[in-house]
Design an enzyme around this catalytic site. Structure first.
Site, PDB file in Angstrom:
ATOM      1  N   GLY A  13      87.238  45.657 -30.926  1.00 42.41           N
ATOM      2  CA  GLY A  13      86.490  46.913 -30.775  1.00 42.41           C
ATOM      3  C   GLY A  13      86.509  47.851 -31.960  1.00 42.41           C
ATOM      4  CB  SER A  19      86.582  52.255 -34.090  1.00 41.80           C
ATOM      5  OG  SER A  19      85.267  51.907 -34.399  1.00 41.80           O
ATOM      6  CB  ILE A  20      89.428  54.692 -30.043  1.00 41.43           C
ATOM      7  CG1 ILE A  20      88.760  56.058 -29.799  1.00 41.43           C
ATOM      8  CG2 ILE A  20      90.771  54.585 -29.326  1.00 41.43           C
ATOM      9  CD1 ILE A  20      88.374  56.335 -28.348  1.00 41.43           C
ATOM     10  CB  VAL A  66      83.109  40.906 -24.678  1.00 36.59           C
ATOM     11  CG1 VAL A  66      84.223  41.158 -25.677  1.00 36.59           C
ATOM     12  CG2 VAL A  66      82.250  42.147 -24.462  1.00 36.59           C
ATOM     13  CB  ALA A  96      75.761  51.917 -20.787  1.00 38.86           C
ATOM     14  CE1 TYR A 156      81.316  57.773 -20.895  1.00 38.48           C
ATOM     15  CE2 TYR A 156      82.484  57.534 -18.821  1.00 38.48           C
ATOM     16  CZ  TYR A 156      82.327  57.209 -20.150  1.00 38.48           C
ATOM     17  OH  TYR A 156      83.189  56.301 -20.734  1.00 38.48           O
ATOM     18  CE  LYS A 163      85.241  53.722 -20.770  1.00 39.94           C
ATOM     19  NZ  LYS A 163      85.635  52.578 -21.631  1.00 39.94           N
ATOM     20  NE  ARG A 193      83.085  66.264 -34.402  1.00 36.90           N
ATOM     21  CZ  ARG A 193      82.135  66.889 -33.708  1.00 36.90           C
ATOM     22  NH1 ARG A 193      81.076  66.224 -33.300  1.00 36.90           N
ATOM     23  NH2 ARG A 193      82.239  68.170 -33.443  1.00 36.90           N
ATOM     24  CB  THR A 194      83.852  57.019 -31.970  1.00 40.83           C
ATOM     25  OG1 THR A 194      83.254  57.022 -30.657  1.00 40.83           O
ATOM     26  CG2 THR A 194      85.311  57.432 -31.869  1.00 40.83           C
ATOM     27  CG  LEU A 195      78.643  53.691 -34.036  1.00 35.47           C
ATOM     28  CD1 LEU A 195      78.036  54.499 -35.173  1.00 35.47           C
ATOM     29  CD2 LEU A 195      78.905  52.259 -34.478  1.00 35.47           C
TER      30      LEU A 195
HETATM   31  P1  NAD Z   1      83.172  52.601 -31.126  1.00 34.73           P
HETATM   32  O1  NAD Z   1      81.671  52.577 -31.108  1.00 34.73           O
HETATM   33  O2  NAD Z   1      83.824  52.727 -32.433  1.00 34.73           O
HETATM   34  O3  NAD Z   1      83.765  51.350 -30.343  1.00 34.73           O
HETATM   35  C1  NAD Z   1      83.069  50.672 -29.330  1.00 34.73           C
HETATM   36  C2  NAD Z   1      83.180  49.213 -29.647  1.00 34.73           C
HETATM   37  O4  NAD Z   1      82.572  48.420 -28.615  1.00 34.73           O
HETATM   38  C3  NAD Z   1      82.472  48.850 -30.957  1.00 34.73           C
HETATM   39  O5  NAD Z   1      83.393  48.269 -31.842  1.00 34.73           O
HETATM   40  C4  NAD Z   1      81.441  47.821 -30.533  1.00 34.73           C
HETATM   41  O6  NAD Z   1      81.248  46.813 -31.475  1.00 34.73           O
HETATM   42  C5  NAD Z   1      82.085  47.266 -29.267  1.00 34.73           C
HETATM   43  N1  NAD Z   1      81.134  46.530 -28.434  1.00 34.73           N
HETATM   44  C6  NAD Z   1      80.026  46.978 -27.807  1.00 34.73           C
HETATM   45  N2  NAD Z   1      79.389  45.952 -27.207  1.00 34.73           N
HETATM   46  C7  NAD Z   1      80.114  44.824 -27.441  1.00 34.73           C
HETATM   47  C8  NAD Z   1      79.977  43.462 -27.090  1.00 34.73           C
HETATM   48  N3  NAD Z   1      78.946  43.001 -26.368  1.00 34.73           N
HETATM   49  N4  NAD Z   1      80.931  42.594 -27.517  1.00 34.73           N
HETATM   50  C9  NAD Z   1      81.969  43.020 -28.261  1.00 34.73           C
HETATM   51  N5  NAD Z   1      82.152  44.305 -28.635  1.00 34.73           N
HETATM   52  C10 NAD Z   1      81.238  45.188 -28.233  1.00 34.73           C
HETATM   53  O7  NAD Z   1      83.531  53.849 -30.183  1.00 34.73           O
HETATM   54  P2  NAD Z   1      84.922  54.280 -29.546  1.00 34.73           P
HETATM   55  O8  NAD Z   1      84.705  55.675 -29.099  1.00 34.73           O
HETATM   56  O9  NAD Z   1      86.047  53.940 -30.447  1.00 34.73           O
HETATM   57  O10 NAD Z   1      84.977  53.383 -28.225  1.00 34.73           O
HETATM   58  C11 NAD Z   1      86.059  52.535 -27.924  1.00 34.73           C
HETATM   59  C12 NAD Z   1      86.441  52.670 -26.457  1.00 34.73           C
HETATM   60  O11 NAD Z   1      86.906  53.990 -26.224  1.00 34.73           O
HETATM   61  C13 NAD Z   1      85.303  52.458 -25.482  1.00 34.73           C
HETATM   62  O12 NAD Z   1      85.783  51.737 -24.371  1.00 34.73           O
HETATM   63  C14 NAD Z   1      84.943  53.867 -25.062  1.00 34.73           C
HETATM   64  O13 NAD Z   1      84.361  53.895 -23.768  1.00 34.73           O
HETATM   65  C15 NAD Z   1      86.314  54.486 -25.061  1.00 34.73           C
HETATM   66  N6  NAD Z   1      86.361  55.955 -25.089  1.00 34.73           N
HETATM   67  C16 NAD Z   1      85.700  56.661 -26.040  1.00 34.73           C
HETATM   68  C17 NAD Z   1      85.783  58.045 -26.047  1.00 34.73           C
HETATM   69  C18 NAD Z   1      85.029  58.869 -27.045  1.00 34.73           C
HETATM   70  O14 NAD Z   1      84.859  60.071 -26.791  1.00 34.73           O
HETATM   71  N7  NAD Z   1      84.580  58.315 -28.159  1.00 34.73           N
HETATM   72  C19 NAD Z   1      86.602  58.693 -25.107  1.00 34.73           C
HETATM   73  C20 NAD Z   1      87.271  57.934 -24.155  1.00 34.73           C
HETATM   74  C21 NAD Z   1      87.145  56.553 -24.147  1.00 34.73           C
HETATM   75  C1  IMJ Z   2      78.890  58.765 -23.533  1.00 31.22           C
HETATM   76  C2  IMJ Z   2      77.725  59.007 -22.827  1.00 31.22           C
HETATM   77  C3  IMJ Z   2      77.492  60.213 -22.187  1.00 31.22           C
HETATM   78  C4  IMJ Z   2      78.435  61.214 -22.220  1.00 31.22           C
HETATM   79  C5  IMJ Z   2      79.604  60.981 -22.942  1.00 31.22           C
HETATM   80  C6  IMJ Z   2      79.838  59.769 -23.614  1.00 31.22           C
HETATM   81  N1  IMJ Z   2      80.705  61.770 -23.191  1.00 31.22           N
HETATM   82  C7  IMJ Z   2      81.600  61.113 -23.948  1.00 31.22           C
HETATM   83  C8  IMJ Z   2      81.090  59.851 -24.256  1.00 31.22           C
HETATM   84  C9  IMJ Z   2      80.837  63.138 -22.668  1.00 31.22           C
HETATM   85  C10 IMJ Z   2      82.923  61.646 -24.368  1.00 31.22           C
HETATM   86  C11 IMJ Z   2      81.760  58.802 -25.094  1.00 31.22           C
HETATM   87  N2  IMJ Z   2      82.467  57.816 -24.233  1.00 31.22           N
HETATM   88  C12 IMJ Z   2      83.626  58.313 -23.528  1.00 31.22           C
HETATM   89  C13 IMJ Z   2      82.054  56.511 -24.046  1.00 31.22           C
HETATM   90  O1  IMJ Z   2      82.719  55.801 -23.326  1.00 31.22           O
HETATM   91  C14 IMJ Z   2      80.838  56.001 -24.666  1.00 31.22           C
HETATM   92  C15 IMJ Z   2      80.243  54.872 -24.235  1.00 31.22           C
HETATM   93  C16 IMJ Z   2      78.942  54.414 -24.672  1.00 31.22           C
HETATM   94  C17 IMJ Z   2      78.199  55.042 -25.649  1.00 31.22           C
HETATM   95  C18 IMJ Z   2      76.959  54.523 -26.003  1.00 31.22           C
HETATM   96  C19 IMJ Z   2      76.094  55.176 -27.044  1.00 31.22           C
HETATM   97  C20 IMJ Z   2      75.212  54.163 -27.736  1.00 31.22           C
HETATM   98  C21 IMJ Z   2      74.591  53.186 -26.781  1.00 31.22           C
HETATM   99  N3  IMJ Z   2      75.281  52.836 -25.656  1.00 31.22           N
HETATM  100  C22 IMJ Z   2      76.494  53.376 -25.349  1.00 31.22           C
HETATM  101  N4  IMJ Z   2      77.232  52.801 -24.385  1.00 31.22           N
HETATM  102  C23 IMJ Z   2      78.440  53.300 -24.057  1.00 31.22           C
HETATM  103  O2  IMJ Z   2      73.501  52.687 -27.019  1.00 31.22           O
END
Ligand code: NAD
Ligand code: IMJ
Length: 256
Positions: A13, A19-20, A66, A96, A156, A163, A193-195
């Protein structure tokens, strides 16, 4: 010498340096871990991840969608060939369909719902099943969740449902994997603040609201996800499994 010297893990990931999964990797590297990485199969993902992890000497960097059983099997076969064992696994993956995240949850298509669940929730158990035979000396697994799996965060939508499934999968997986002395836990992270957060409408407002409501009065630092992952992946947390730890500056404990 670090806590993770002679420990080997797989990180699924990392998309870029925000990225986290990368924050967690940096913490693990500081403690001496040997890490392998998987990335999305696209050439741009491969380029970005290789540029990040090659300077750290990563010996295993493989594409893995995956959604593909063959990809997952190939990755863990390669782990066996390269390292012969696995001590820990980091799962940090969610997706999503973007247009469906923008629509009300009520409008979600069957196809989009299944896609989101497949990538964001099922993938954890697929990876665990493949990893477990390599964790011969026990092991530890971490995945990343969000508060939207417990409470409604407008927008969300299906990801919140994913989740909820992910966190409850962690409990059932803890039961199955416990027999093999493998622990599994989730970190519920504050908004980062991630992708995956880029382009989400109102994200800045959510971060502002977060700092006002959270007891610590600030947003979460990526390094704080790293240190909690170190705890969950090391023997410091030996009695902890099936748990979701909030690393959210206390946001989730406050009502109003
Ligand atoms: P990120 O975009 O850096 O990481 C998401 C990863 O998912 C990417 O590396 C992407 O390549 C991978 N991915 C998506 N579809 C895939 C597939 N079909 N096969 C393999 N890999 C796939 O963003 P992030 O914020 O680091 O997200 C990592 C995790 O943290 C996610 O589960 C996200 O829901 C969770 N999360 C994010 C936040 C936030 O605010 N950014 C907060 C809480 C939880
Ligand atoms: C994602 C969507 C809506 C609200 C959201 C988020 N908030 C936060 C997130 C408030 C913090 C980030 N987050 C926790 C995620 O798990 C993101 C998942 C995600 C983000 C995208 C964006 C690009 C895309 N599909 C995605 N699918 C899952 O095309």
């Amino acid at each position: 010498m670090g806590v993770f010297t002679s420990k080997t893990g797989l990180v699924m990931g990392v998309a870029n340096d925000r990225s986290i999964a990368w924050a967690i990797s940096e913490a693990l590297y500081q403690q001496g871990a040997e890490l392998g990485f998987t990335h999305l199969p696209s050439p741009s993902s491969q380029r970005r991840v290789r540029r990040l992890v090659e300077p750290r000497g990563a010996r295993l960097i493989l594409p893995c969608d995956v959604q593909s059983d063959a990809d997952v099997a190939r990755v863990f076969d390669a782990v066996r060939e390269t390292y012969g064992k696995l001590d820990f696994l980091v799962h940090s993956i969610a997706f999503a369909p973007p247009q469906e995240l923008r629509n009300p949850y009520l409008q979600m298509s069957r196809e989009g719902w299944h896609l989101a669940m497949d990538i964001s929730a099922y993938s954890l158990l697929a990876a665990c099943r493949a990893a477990a035979p390599l964790m011969t000396a026990g092991g530890a697994i971490v995945t990343i969740s969000y508060y939207g799996g417990e409470k409604v965060i407008p927008g969300y939508n299906v990801m919140g449902v994913c989740k909820a499934a992910l966190e409850h999968s962690v409990r059932y997986l803890a039961w199955d994997l416990g027999q093999q002395k493998i622990r599994i836990n989730a970190i519920s992270a504050g908004p980062m603040r991630t992708l995956s957060a880029a382009g989400i409408s109102g994200f800045d407002r959510i971060r502002d609201h977060f700092t006002q409501k959270a007891p610590l009065g600030r947003n979460v630092e990526p390094s704080e996800l790293g240190t909690t992952a170190l705890y969950l992946l090391s023997d410091q947390s030996d009695g902890v499994t099936g748990e979701t730890i909030h690393v959210d500056c206390g946001f989730s404990v406050v009502g109003i």
